[in-house]
Write a protein that holds these residues in place. Structure first.
Motif, PDB file in Angstrom:
ATOM      1  N   ASP A   1       8.944  -4.749  -9.598  1.00  0.00           N
ATOM      2  CA  ASP A   1       7.744  -4.746  -8.625  1.00  0.00           C
ATOM      3  C   ASP A   1       6.504  -5.721  -9.442  1.00  0.00           C
TER       4      ASP A   1
ATOM      5  N   HIS B   1       4.671  -8.374  -7.031  1.00  0.00           N
ATOM      6  CA  HIS B   1       3.289  -8.486  -6.820  1.00  0.00           C
ATOM      7  C   HIS B   1       2.511 -10.002  -7.145  1.00  0.00           C
TER       8      HIS B   1
ATOM      9  N   HIS C   1      10.690   1.909  -3.570  1.00  0.00           N
ATOM     10  CA  HIS C   1      10.414   1.342  -2.197  1.00  0.00           C
ATOM     11  C   HIS C   1      11.181  -0.284  -2.477  1.00  0.00           C
TER      12      HIS C   1
ATOM     13  N   HIS D   1       3.348  -2.986  -0.451  1.00  0.00           N
ATOM     14  CA  HIS D   1       4.435  -2.240  -0.301  1.00  0.00           C
ATOM     15  C   HIS D   1       4.562  -1.028   0.274  1.00  0.00           C
TER      16      HIS D   1
HETATM   17 ZN   LIG Z   1       3.879  -1.857  -6.967  1.00  0.00          ZN
END
Ligand SMILES: [Zn+2]
Length: 547
Positions: free
Chosen positions: A384, A388, A432, A79
């Motif tokens: 996050d 992933h 992000h 990302h």
């Molecule tokens: Zn990450």
């Protein structure tokens, strides 16, 4: 521990160094071929790249810009980049009495994470030096300052992940309705990675100035280091806050401003968000702020610069894991078919553990109990990690976002009761967005070993076991300066070579190109590759091209 391995691999360089090949191609004559493609980059991308680079220390390293659909060697969920889907983040202020209810508000000028620290500075009547600007229209400076400012980062909680699961965050939606979200807010620099974004949020300046550029950083002494650890990819509490960080954070200067009377603390699973808190007693005049980082399923700290009360260390995630395990009616140590123990950071148990510990710290250390504004920071890692592992389109992601939203509701309840319903401001944002798998489908996943071997075949005439490229990240290739000199090769040569590198070049046999990509085999793999020292030049030519 696949996730940790992936992280370690990302941090240590996406690929191992390729074997040198026998055949050598001639060194490119046109050293500047790379500029032709670099100048075609959208100006906005180059602006974000420029803000994310320390071009003094990175000077001979290469900026590599992939088009959004391509990825580095199988890391489909990375990302890191200037693309809107990674940059667009929520920026939500909530706090009755301090934040008037405005819902979604769009300002005419750019809003980035660098605006957060000066906004809080303005709220507290404290002149915080920064490149961002205070978002004065979202807050009300009343008679009383808030007793507590709580800052929450949803790791990987950019708008694209949230909007994928619109029913999973009712508490955040209510915060927006009764508070404000700055529509169009962006991270503000590329690479869009955890250490850099959190440092921007707290310092009010971009990585170019605060110095925390990525997971791997070119240190002033030439070595490649982690953000807060000498070895990239170390995630635990043994941190060196000033390894790269060159700017004071809001908490660092607020400590000084209040003569260390303000309570300051942070909880985060890994050390990547460290700069959101600050430098603790490593900052001249600062004290050892409360810091809890996870290691071996326990909260630990770095005693040289931070502190962690004993009762907080003894709060274990076992109860949260057991509760999660029981949720589906079976006690089998599993959550949605995954063993919880191994993947605590990728399960809803993490946010619960963080909240139990946060509440214990806030109560015992008396955060929000007097007129001096205290600061607490939380990073919720789960969205996050789930992104992933399984991607943003999975039910696991819905559960991850939902667990963070439950935690937000729990924080609000707690602060209403213990700090007072008009006693605090809660900020929620993200570092992000996430990579949507639909973007990857028609993209090329770069074969890193082949690429490194091709670069060495073209440029490395020495037989010393070292290659031209020392390490790689999704946005920067670190070149080995000594190898460049030995081979009389310049960063510009390698940039030109890679700028013209195609899908067809990146396979050992043309049969390795999937059917769907065969008609595109002459397509260049990168949008552009250029030496970081040329970023100003690229900025002006990209800008001229846009006009
Ligand atoms: Zn990450």
């Amino acid at each position: 521990m696949v996730g940790l391995l992936v992280l370690a691999a990302l941090a240590a360089g996406v690929w191992s160094r390729g074997e040198q090949q026998e055949a050598r191609s001639p060194i490119l004559k046109d050293r500047d071929a790379y500029m032709a493609t670099a100048c075609e980059l959208p100006t906005q991308w180059v602006r974000l790249i420029d803000r994310g680079l320390r071009s003094a220390t990175d000077s001979h390293d290469l900026v590599v810009q992939l088009p959004p659909q391509n990825s580095m060697g199988g890391f489909t969920s990375m990302h890191s980049g200037p693309f809107g889907f990674l940059q667009d983040v929520p920026l939500v202020f909530y706090g009755p009495g301090h934040v008037p209810a405005q819902g979604h508000v769009r300002l005419r000028s750019e809003v980035t994470l660098a605006d957060v620290a000066p906004t809080f500075g303005w709220l507290l009547g404290f002149d915080f030096p920064s490149h961002g600007r205070p978002l004065k229209s979202v807050l009300e400076r009343g008679e009383r300052a808030p007793k507590l400012i709580m800052t929450v980062v949803i790791d990987g909680g950019g708008w694209n992940a949230l909007e994928r699961w619109p029913d999973a965050w009712p508490n955040l939606a209510r915060m927006i309705e009764e508070g404000v979200n700055l529509e169009g807010a962006i991270v503000g620099s590329s690479p869009s990675v955890t250490p850099a974004s959190h440092a921007t949020l707290s310092t009010g300046v971009f990585p170019k100035d605060h110095g925390v550029t990525a997971i791997q950083n070119r240190h002033g002494d030439g070595s490649i280091v982690g953000s807060f650890t000498r070895t990239p990819g170390e995630l635990g509490p043994d941190v060196r806050p000033r390894l790269n960080l060159r700017s004071p954070t809001f908490a660092d200067l607020w400590d000084i401003e209040t003569g260390n009377e303000a309570e300051v603390g942070m909880l985060s699973y890994f050390n990547y968000p460290l700069a959101m808190l600050g430098q603790g007693s490593a900052w001249p005049g600062g004290d050892d702020d409360v810091l809890g980082l996870q290691e071996d399923m326990q909260w630990k700290t770095t005693p040289a610069f931070y502190s962690l009360p004993r009762y907080a260390r003894s709060i274990s995630p076992r109860d949260d894991i057991a509760a999660l395990d029981r949720q589906d009616g079976r006690v089998d140590e599993q959550w949605m078919g995954h063993l919880i123990d191994e993947k605590l950071d990728a399960t809803p148990a993490l946010a619960r553990w963080i909240n139990r510990t946060t509440k214990a710290i806030l109560l015992n250390e008396e955060f929000g109990s007097d007129e001096i504004t205290d600061l607490f920071f939380i990073n919720y890692k789960t969205p996050d990690r789930v992104g992933h592992r399984w991607g943003m389109d999975t039910p696991e992601q819905r559960a991850a976002i939902s667990s963070v939203d439950d935690a937000l509701g729990d924080l609000i309840d707690f602060m209403d009761r213990h700090v007072g319903s008009e006693g605090y401001v809660l900020l929620v944002t993200a570092d992000h967005g996430q990579r949507p798998l639909s973007e990857v489908r028609d993209g090329w996943s770069i074969n890193g070993e082949k690429l490194l071997a091709d670069v060495n075949a073209a440029f490395d005439k020495t037989d010393d076991g070292r290659g031209i490229i020392e390490a790689t990240s999704p946005t920067l290739f670190f070149l080995d300066e000594e190898q460049l000199a030995k081979n009389d090769v310049h960063a510009e040569d390698v940039a030109s070579f890679l700028s013209n590198y195609t899908i067809s070049d990146n396979v050992s046999s043309q049969a390795d190109i999937p059917q769907g990509l065969r008609s595109r085999k002459k397509e260049r793999v990168f949008s552009a590759v250029f030496p970081s020292r040329n970023v100003d030049e690229v900025l002006s030519c990209a800008d001229a091209g846009d006009q």
